[in-house]
Design a protein around this motif. Sequence first.
Motif, short mmCIF file in Angstrom:
data_model
loop_
_atom_site.label_atom_id
_atom_site.label_comp_id
_atom_site.label_asym_id
_atom_site.label_seq_id
_atom_site.Cartn_x
_atom_site.Cartn_y
_atom_site.Cartn_z
N MET A 2 0.85 -1.19 0.00
CA MET A 2 0.00 0.00 0.00
C MET A 2 0.89 1.24 0.00
N LEU A 3 0.65 2.13 -0.96
CA LEU A 3 1.38 3.39 -1.03
C LEU A 3 0.42 4.51 -0.69
N TRP A 4 0.64 5.12 0.47
CA TRP A 4 -0.24 6.17 0.97
C TRP A 4 0.11 7.50 0.30
N GLN A 5 -0.87 8.35 0.18
CA GLN A 5 -0.72 9.72 -0.33
C GLN A 5 -0.10 9.76 -1.73
N VAL A 6 -0.47 8.78 -2.54
CA VAL A 6 0.10 8.72 -3.89
C VAL A 6 -0.34 9.91 -4.73
N GLY A 7 -1.52 10.47 -4.45
CA GLY A 7 -1.99 11.63 -5.19
C GLY A 7 -1.26 12.92 -4.86
N ALA A 8 -0.47 12.89 -3.79
CA ALA A 8 0.33 14.06 -3.39
C ALA A 8 1.82 13.79 -3.57
N VAL A 9 2.17 12.78 -4.35
CA VAL A 9 3.55 12.37 -4.49
C VAL A 9 4.41 13.50 -5.08
N GLU A 10 5.66 13.55 -4.63
CA GLU A 10 6.70 14.45 -5.14
C GLU A 10 6.61 15.89 -4.63
N SER A 11 5.76 16.15 -3.66
CA SER A 11 5.71 17.52 -3.14
C SER A 11 5.19 17.52 -1.71
N VAL A 12 5.76 18.41 -0.88
CA VAL A 12 5.26 18.61 0.48
C VAL A 12 4.41 19.87 0.56
N LEU A 13 4.14 20.49 -0.59
CA LEU A 13 3.35 21.71 -0.63
C LEU A 13 1.87 21.38 -0.77
N TYR A 14 1.04 22.12 -0.05
CA TYR A 14 -0.41 21.92 -0.15
C TYR A 14 -0.93 22.57 -1.42
N SER A 15 -1.80 21.85 -2.13
CA SER A 15 -2.39 22.40 -3.34
C SER A 15 -3.74 21.75 -3.59
N SER A 16 -4.68 22.56 -4.02
CA SER A 16 -5.99 22.05 -4.41
C SER A 16 -6.09 21.87 -5.93
N ALA A 17 -5.00 22.12 -6.64
CA ALA A 17 -4.99 22.00 -8.10
C ALA A 17 -5.04 20.53 -8.49
N PRO A 18 -5.72 20.19 -9.60
CA PRO A 18 -5.77 18.80 -10.06
C PRO A 18 -4.41 18.34 -10.56
N ASN A 19 -4.19 17.04 -10.48
CA ASN A 19 -2.90 16.48 -10.89
C ASN A 19 -2.80 16.37 -12.42
N SER A 20 -1.58 16.49 -12.90
CA SER A 20 -1.30 16.26 -14.32
C SER A 20 -0.63 14.90 -14.47
N PRO A 21 -0.57 14.35 -15.69
CA PRO A 21 0.08 13.05 -15.88
C PRO A 21 1.53 13.03 -15.41
#
Length: 280
Positions: A170-189
Motif C-alpha cells: 500500500m502506497l499512501w498519499q500517492v496523489g500528493a507524491v513528489e511535493s510537500v506543498l499543499y495544493s488544491s490543483a488537479p494532478n497532471s500526468p
Amino acid sequence: MTSSTDRRAPDVYIVGLGIKGIEHITRETESACRRSQEILAVPTLPAGMTYLRNLCDRVTDLHPVSYKEDENRLNAYDTMSAMVLEAALDHPPVTFATYGHPLVYVYPTRQILDAAPYLGLNVKVLPAVSALDTMIIDLDFDPAIDGLQMYEATDLLVRQRPLQTDVPCMLWQVGAVESVLYSSAPNSPERFFRIKDYLLRYYPPEHEVAAVYSSPHPLFEASVVRFTLGDMEQHHDQLHQGLTLYIPPLTRRSVADTDLIARIESVDHLKSITHDRDAL
C-alpha cells in the motif's frame, strides 16, 4: 501520553473521527469531547463539525486557518499543534480531533506528544477507525495471508525503498507524491511518471493495481479505480490526494523451511515449545 503510573486527568485528548463521518466516532471519543472545554478539529465533512458542536460549546475548525495554497504542509501541521497546545495551557482539557486514526499519518499528533512533557501537559490518545481499516474492507483483503508492506509514496522514492513483490503493498498519499506543498490543483500526468518508473523496476507494466478511496459518507460507496501499472499516468484525473495505491502480490512465496512446516500440526512439537499445564 498517559501512563499506568500517571493518574492525572488529561489536559489534551487526541482522538480520531474515523473515516465514515459520525458513524465511526466511538463512545470513548464522545466522552472525551464532552469533558473538553474546546474541541480543535480537522473533520472531513461539515456534518462532523455540526456533530462536535453538540458535544462541546466551543469548537474550532483548524483546516481553514492552517492550510495555505502552495505552502509546505508542515506549516499547517505546526499551526494545528501550536493552537492545540496553547488551548491546553489556557483552558484544559481540550480535544484535538482529526479524521481517521489519530496516530496514522497525522503528524500534528506526534508534535503534540513530543512537546507536551516540556509544557507539563498530560496527553491521552484514543483509538479510532483508520483508512487502513476501511481499505481492508473495500479491497476484500486479509493481511494475514501474505503480510503487508506500507509506505508513504514520496518517502518510497526519496529513500529508494526496496519492494517485495510477493507481499501486498500500500502506497499512501500517492496523489500528493513528489511535493510537500499543499495544493488544491488537479494532478497532471507528469506527477506520476517517476513513481510509475520506480514501480516498474519491480512489477511488469500489465500488473493490475487499485487506487482506493474509502467513502467518508454512509450514503456513498468507496471508490476503487483499477488499472494496469503501465497506464498509471492516464488516470491522473482520478488520482486525487485522498487515494492510496494498492499493489497486489505478483507471486506467492514458496515454503523455505520444510522442517518447520512438517511440525506445525504436531502435538509433540507443540508440547516441546510450551509449558506442561499440569506442572503449573
